[in-house]
Write a protein that holds these residues in place. Structure first.
Motif, PDB file in Angstrom:
ATOM      1  N   PHE A  29       0.841  -1.206   0.000  1.00 30.95           N
ATOM      2  CA  PHE A  29       0.000   0.000   0.000  1.00 30.95           C
ATOM      3  C   PHE A  29       0.873   1.252   0.000  1.00 30.95           C
ATOM      4  CE2 PHE A  29      -2.102   3.386   2.414  1.00 30.95           C
ATOM      5  CZ  PHE A  29      -3.176   3.633   1.561  1.00 30.95           C
ATOM      6  N   SER A  51       2.415   1.746  -3.371  1.00 29.09           N
ATOM      7  CA  SER A  51       1.448   2.164  -4.388  1.00 29.09           C
ATOM      8  C   SER A  51       1.207   3.671  -4.321  1.00 29.09           C
ATOM      9  CB  SER A  51       0.135   1.408  -4.225  1.00 29.09           C
ATOM     10  OG  SER A  51      -0.579   1.863  -3.087  1.00 29.09           O
ATOM     11  N   ARG A  52       1.396   4.248  -3.162  1.00 28.63           N
ATOM     12  CA  ARG A  52       1.230   5.696  -2.993  1.00 28.63           C
ATOM     13  C   ARG A  52       2.475   6.461  -3.442  1.00 28.63           C
ATOM     14  NH1 ARG A  52      -3.534   7.493  -0.286  1.00 28.63           N
ATOM     15  NH2 ARG A  52      -2.196   9.271  -0.072  1.00 28.63           N
ATOM     16  N   GLN A  53       3.634   5.810  -3.436  1.00 27.64           N
ATOM     17  CA  GLN A  53       4.894   6.483  -3.763  1.00 27.64           C
ATOM     18  C   GLN A  53       5.279   6.361  -5.233  1.00 27.64           C
ATOM     19  OE1 GLN A  53       7.868   4.819  -1.197  1.00 27.64           O
ATOM     20  NE2 GLN A  53       7.165   5.947   0.582  1.00 27.64           N
ATOM     21  N   HIS A  54       4.696   5.435  -5.959  1.00 23.96           N
ATOM     22  CA  HIS A  54       5.024   5.198  -7.360  1.00 23.96           C
ATOM     23  C   HIS A  54       6.533   5.016  -7.555  1.00 23.96           C
ATOM     24  CE1 HIS A  54       0.898   6.246  -8.102  1.00 23.96           C
ATOM     25  NE2 HIS A  54       1.092   7.423  -7.524  1.00 23.96           N
TER      26      HIS A  54
END
Length: 163
Positions: A51, A54-57
Motif C-alpha cells: 500500500f 502504491s502511494r509512492q510510485h
C-alpha cells in the motif's frame, strides 16, 4: 522536501518505535505459538508495504532495491527463526516460543537503518542510490519477516509431529 514529508517520516518513526518497544517487552517471555496464524504477520507486512509503495510510485531502481533486499533478508529471517526457542508444553501440549534478544536486535537494526536513511534523505538532493538503498533495507525487513515465520512454522510442525 516539504514539511508534510518531514511530518510523515516522524510519524512513521514514532509508530515503528512504539511497535518495537511493545515487541521488546516480550523478549524472554514464553508465549503460545499457534501455527495456523503464522502467515498473518507476513501478509500484513507485505500488504502494508505494498500500500505504501502504491502511494509512492517507485521507479525501477527502487523496485530492484526492494527485490534485492528481500532476497538478502531471507537468511537474516532464517537466522532469527533459529534464535527463537520453541518447545512443546508437557501439560497442555501447546507449542511455546520464546523470542530472543538477538532476534529483536536484528530486526530493530534493519528498521533503524532504513529510518536513518530516510531521515538523511530529507535534506539532500534526490539520489537514485539512496532511494535504492532505502528500499533495499525495506526489502530486507520483508524477507526477514517472511523467512522468520516460515522457519517457525517448519520447526513448530516438526515438534508437533514428534520428529
Amino acid at each position: 522536501m516539504a514539511a508534510s514529508n518531514h511530518l510523515g517520516i516522524w510519524i512513521a518513526v514514532t509508530i515503528v518505535a512504539l511497535v518495537m518497544l511493545l515487541r521488546a517487552r516480550e523478549i524472554g517471555r514464553e508465549r503460545v505459538l499457534k501455527l495456523r496464524w503464522v502467515w498473518v504477520v507476513p501478509v500484513l507486512v507485505v500488504s502494508g508495504i505494498g500500500f505504501m509503495l502504491s502511494r509512492q510510485h517507485p521507479d525501477a531502481a527502487q523496485i530492484g532495491g526492494l527485490a534485492l533486499g528481500a532476497v538478502l533478508g531471507l537468511p537474516l529471517g532464517w537466522h532469527r527463526g533459529k534464535l527463537t526457542a520453541l518447545r512443546l508444553d508437557d501439560a497442555s501440549g501447546a507449542l511455546m516460543m520464546r523470542p530472543s534478544a538477538a532476534s529483536m536486535v536484528l530486526l530493530m537494526g534493519l528498521v533503524a537503518a532504513r529510518q536513518y536513511t530516510r531521515f538523511q534523505m530529507m535534506d539532500m538532493p534526490p539520489s537514485p542510490w539512496l532511494d535504492m538503498a532505502s528500499e533495499a533495507l525495506l526489502g530486507m525487513a520483508i524477507g526477514s519477516v517472511c523467512a522468520f515465520r516460515v522457519e517457525l512454522a517448519l520447526r513448530g510442525r516438526r515438534l508437533l509431529d514428534g520428529l
